[in-house]
Design a protein around this motif. Sequence first.
Motif, PDB file in Angstrom:
ATOM      1  N   VAL A 207       0.987   0.440   4.211  1.00  0.00           N
ATOM      2  CA  VAL A 207       2.168   0.082   5.547  1.00  0.00           C
ATOM      3  C   VAL A 207       2.426  -1.426   5.662  1.00  0.00           C
ATOM      4  O   VAL A 207       3.868  -1.422   6.288  1.00  0.00           O
ATOM      5  CB  VAL A 207       1.178   0.393   6.877  1.00  0.00           C
ATOM      6  CG1 VAL A 207       2.145   0.213   8.408  1.00  0.00           C
ATOM      7  CG2 VAL A 207       0.934   2.023   7.406  1.00  0.00           C
ATOM      8  N   TRP A 208       1.613  -2.351   4.864  1.00  0.00           N
ATOM      9  CA  TRP A 208       1.936  -3.310   5.538  1.00  0.00           C
ATOM     10  C   TRP A 208       3.498  -3.750   4.230  1.00  0.00           C
ATOM     11  O   TRP A 208       4.432  -4.338   4.606  1.00  0.00           O
ATOM     12  CB  TRP A 208       0.808  -4.811   4.832  1.00  0.00           C
ATOM     13  CG  TRP A 208       1.534  -5.759   4.971  1.00  0.00           C
ATOM     14  CD1 TRP A 208       1.423  -6.745   6.217  1.00  0.00           C
ATOM     15  CD2 TRP A 208       1.684  -6.799   3.525  1.00  0.00           C
ATOM     16  NE1 TRP A 208       1.696  -7.391   5.509  1.00  0.00           N
ATOM     17  CE2 TRP A 208       2.148  -7.604   4.009  1.00  0.00           C
ATOM     18  CE3 TRP A 208       2.449  -6.659   2.355  1.00  0.00           C
ATOM     19  CZ2 TRP A 208       2.699  -9.052   3.124  1.00  0.00           C
ATOM     20  CZ3 TRP A 208       3.327  -7.479   1.807  1.00  0.00           C
ATOM     21  CH2 TRP A 208       3.073  -8.424   2.007  1.00  0.00           C
ATOM     22  N   ARG A 213       7.554  -5.373   2.400  1.00  0.00           N
ATOM     23  CA  ARG A 213       9.015  -5.444   1.368  1.00  0.00           C
ATOM     24  C   ARG A 213       9.593  -4.644   1.719  1.00  0.00           C
ATOM     25  O   ARG A 213      10.465  -4.661   0.616  1.00  0.00           O
ATOM     26  CB  ARG A 213       7.333  -5.667   0.250  1.00  0.00           C
ATOM     27  CG  ARG A 213       6.295  -6.259   0.530  1.00  0.00           C
ATOM     28  CD  ARG A 213       6.963  -7.793  -0.351  1.00  0.00           C
ATOM     29  NE  ARG A 213       8.073  -7.418  -1.800  1.00  0.00           N
ATOM     30  CZ  ARG A 213       7.086  -7.929  -2.647  1.00  0.00           C
ATOM     31  NH1 ARG A 213       6.388  -8.255  -2.939  1.00  0.00           N
ATOM     32  NH2 ARG A 213       8.147  -7.522  -4.005  1.00  0.00           N
ATOM     33  N   GLY A 214       9.243  -3.405   2.029  1.00  0.00           N
ATOM     34  CA  GLY A 214      10.697  -2.733   2.639  1.00  0.00           C
ATOM     35  C   GLY A 214       9.751  -1.463   1.879  1.00  0.00           C
ATOM     36  O   GLY A 214       9.151  -0.773   1.393  1.00  0.00           O
ATOM     37  N   TRP A 215      10.824  -0.198   2.118  1.00  0.00           N
ATOM     38  CA  TRP A 215       9.864   1.148   2.676  1.00  0.00           C
ATOM     39  C   TRP A 215      10.717   1.498   1.096  1.00  0.00           C
ATOM     40  O   TRP A 215       9.415   2.894   0.716  1.00  0.00           O
ATOM     41  CB  TRP A 215      11.311   2.175   3.082  1.00  0.00           C
ATOM     42  CG  TRP A 215      10.932   1.600   4.825  1.00  0.00           C
ATOM     43  CD1 TRP A 215      11.808   0.788   5.574  1.00  0.00           C
ATOM     44  CD2 TRP A 215      10.147   2.533   5.627  1.00  0.00           C
ATOM     45  NE1 TRP A 215      11.141   1.279   6.571  1.00  0.00           N
ATOM     46  CE2 TRP A 215      10.097   2.226   6.877  1.00  0.00           C
ATOM     47  CE3 TRP A 215       8.733   3.184   4.934  1.00  0.00           C
ATOM     48  CZ2 TRP A 215       9.509   2.098   8.151  1.00  0.00           C
ATOM     49  CZ3 TRP A 215       8.534   4.000   6.305  1.00  0.00           C
ATOM     50  CH2 TRP A 215       8.170   3.011   7.239  1.00  0.00           C
ATOM     51  N   SER A 382      -0.495   0.383  10.988  1.00  0.00           N
ATOM     52  CA  SER A 382      -2.304   0.367  10.774  1.00  0.00           C
ATOM     53  C   SER A 382      -2.639   0.328  11.915  1.00  0.00           C
ATOM     54  O   SER A 382      -4.476   0.191  11.274  1.00  0.00           O
ATOM     55  CB  SER A 382      -2.065  -2.070  10.621  1.00  0.00           C
ATOM     56  OG  SER A 382      -1.014  -0.703   8.974  1.00  0.00           O
ATOM     57  N   LEU A 383      -2.477   0.321  12.704  1.00  0.00           N
ATOM     58  CA  LEU A 383      -3.567   0.255  14.412  1.00  0.00           C
ATOM     59  C   LEU A 383      -4.758   1.207  14.075  1.00  0.00           C
ATOM     60  O   LEU A 383      -6.329   1.106  14.728  1.00  0.00           O
ATOM     61  CB  LEU A 383      -2.952   0.814  16.090  1.00  0.00           C
ATOM     62  CG  LEU A 383      -2.083  -0.444  16.083  1.00  0.00           C
ATOM     63  CD1 LEU A 383      -2.031   0.048  17.618  1.00  0.00           C
ATOM     64  CD2 LEU A 383      -3.136  -1.373  16.147  1.00  0.00           C
ATOM     65  N   PRO A 384      -4.486   2.875  13.344  1.00  0.00           N
ATOM     66  CA  PRO A 384      -5.170   3.726  13.605  1.00  0.00           C
ATOM     67  C   PRO A 384      -6.496   3.550  12.363  1.00  0.00           C
ATOM     68  O   PRO A 384      -7.654   3.943  11.911  1.00  0.00           O
ATOM     69  CB  PRO A 384      -4.646   5.283  12.731  1.00  0.00           C
ATOM     70  CG  PRO A 384      -3.030   4.888  13.097  1.00  0.00           C
ATOM     71  CD  PRO A 384      -2.755   3.020  13.409  1.00  0.00           C
TER      72      PRO A 384
END
Length: 594
Positions: A207-208, A213-215, A382-384
């Motif tokens: 996710v970060w 950095r880009g999809w 990223s919360l999960p």
Amino acid sequence: MDMEKVELVEGKVDWKGRRAVKHKHGGMRTAFLVLATFGFENMATLALAVNLVTYFNGVMHFNLADAANQLTNYAGTGYILSILVAILADTFFGRFKTLLVSACFEFVGLALLTVQAHYPSLKPPVCNVFKPTSPCEKVGGGNAALLFIALYILAAGAAGVKATLPSHGADQFDEKDPKETREMSSFFNLLLLAVCLGGVISLTLIVWIQDNRGWDWGFGISTIAMFLGIVVFFSGLPMYRIQAVRGTSALLEIIQVYVAAIRNRNLTLPEDPSDLYEINADKEASIEEEFLPHRPIFGFLDKAAIQRTTPGQTTQPESLNPWKLCRVTQVENAKILLGMVPIFLCTIIMTLCLAQLQTFSIQQGLTMDTSITKNFKIPPASLPIIPVAFLAVIIPIYDRIFVPLASKFTGIPSGITHLQRIGVGLVLSCVSMAVAGIMEVKRKGVARDHNMLDALPVQQPLPISTFWLSFQYFIFGIADMFTYVGLLEFFYSEAPKELKSISTCFLWSSMALGYFFSTVLIKIVNAATRGITSSGGWLAGNNINRNHLNLFYWLLAGMSFLNFFLYLFVSRRYTYRPGSPMLVSKDDQEEDEL
């Protein structure tokens, strides 16, 4: 080695089609390869489940509600397709081959998403979706076709993995061996642990990378993880116990029961159930057949086994029409599946709640302060990681401490019954939605107090930490451990052996209907509230600060509360199949109550 000491596993073969040998094939050592495969698969895809709504909204320029619906449609399609794949696996191709091909499909889908995300010509022009003065061009034409082809190839692959991987892993254990039965229960707990460990990497690193950095980089890492999963899975080929394929559809046999019962509806059931039709267990041709005793439930299905011959007259199986007369065992299999349907229906609402945590809760996090330190911010998707990390710790404790301790009191290998476990999760999902509504009131209160109801979330986050959302994620994470793992084990343990893959798809089908119902419910809520809100509906538009998400969460909490009482009603009336480990004694079945 003395051949007399070789213990073969009934109904299982090795990769060459020979009878599986217990000490050479299967067991927990091969199950670990299956668990590792599931871990890599979830590493590759869990980030998509929580962050694709951001990709649809921010890159492909769908509005907020449409982005949420695209995600739930994609997820729902994957779960629904699992039923078709399971039927093909159980009837024709086998679970191993189906799983391997499905994983390759998933790899191809991720690779296509990577290619589209990398090349600007395959995406809409960059713009800010939060500025109403500069409308954004939504993806269309060939680019939209590429997006949906990639998504639904990915969905088809994920469907096959979900349909076959849990049942193939459980196939590594012998249900008739008490030690391996306990190991199989541990396998289902460890299956969630594998999801959590893969999820930890997916929800943090991937996710970060997607957000910073880009999809294309994010999708690329997911593609590599999926490839590693395929390699790990294939490496276990010489050691697997593989369920032998019958070549006939067990699901078709279930349909035959209903057709025969309708055709025989005017016939009278015999007073003695032994007069119902069953093949002779002593015949050589029937040695490999499964035999189940008659149970006095769903009596209307028993009419499918009424013999039109006089008592004592021999009925030749080869002369029978299976659409007019079915075996008692065949009827009992139909009863087992019918009995599981109400349990299945009562779990749909929980997935409806889960869909909101993967869509609207992510959008909530985008408006809030995601800083951990001055120089580091956590992506909202990223919360999960909070409930996932907790589960990674609590699952081994649950499996190694709680289950053995509880089983000493209950006599049940899994500690508590599957239905009790499911019920606990349903209660917690209700609590999670109630807490989510409270957190949304708090978030909007901060926006109102600071005159930030129309602030752009990317440029000006609200002065409230995104970690306030962790409460709803945390509670729902615990609900996951109870309900979804309980459902997988319940469906696999209760189902006829020819329907193991199809039975585990009850869970995925429940989730599919939950996701599709989410799409429908959002449209219904917006239509019903269009005239009573200034924003054009509780969930309309792109400004979540002007929406009434808290009311929607409380609506879901109320629906979950009513659903739990319905579940109590149907679960207390469920009758476990003969020989189920949930039966704590031979003469009496323990009532499932919380």
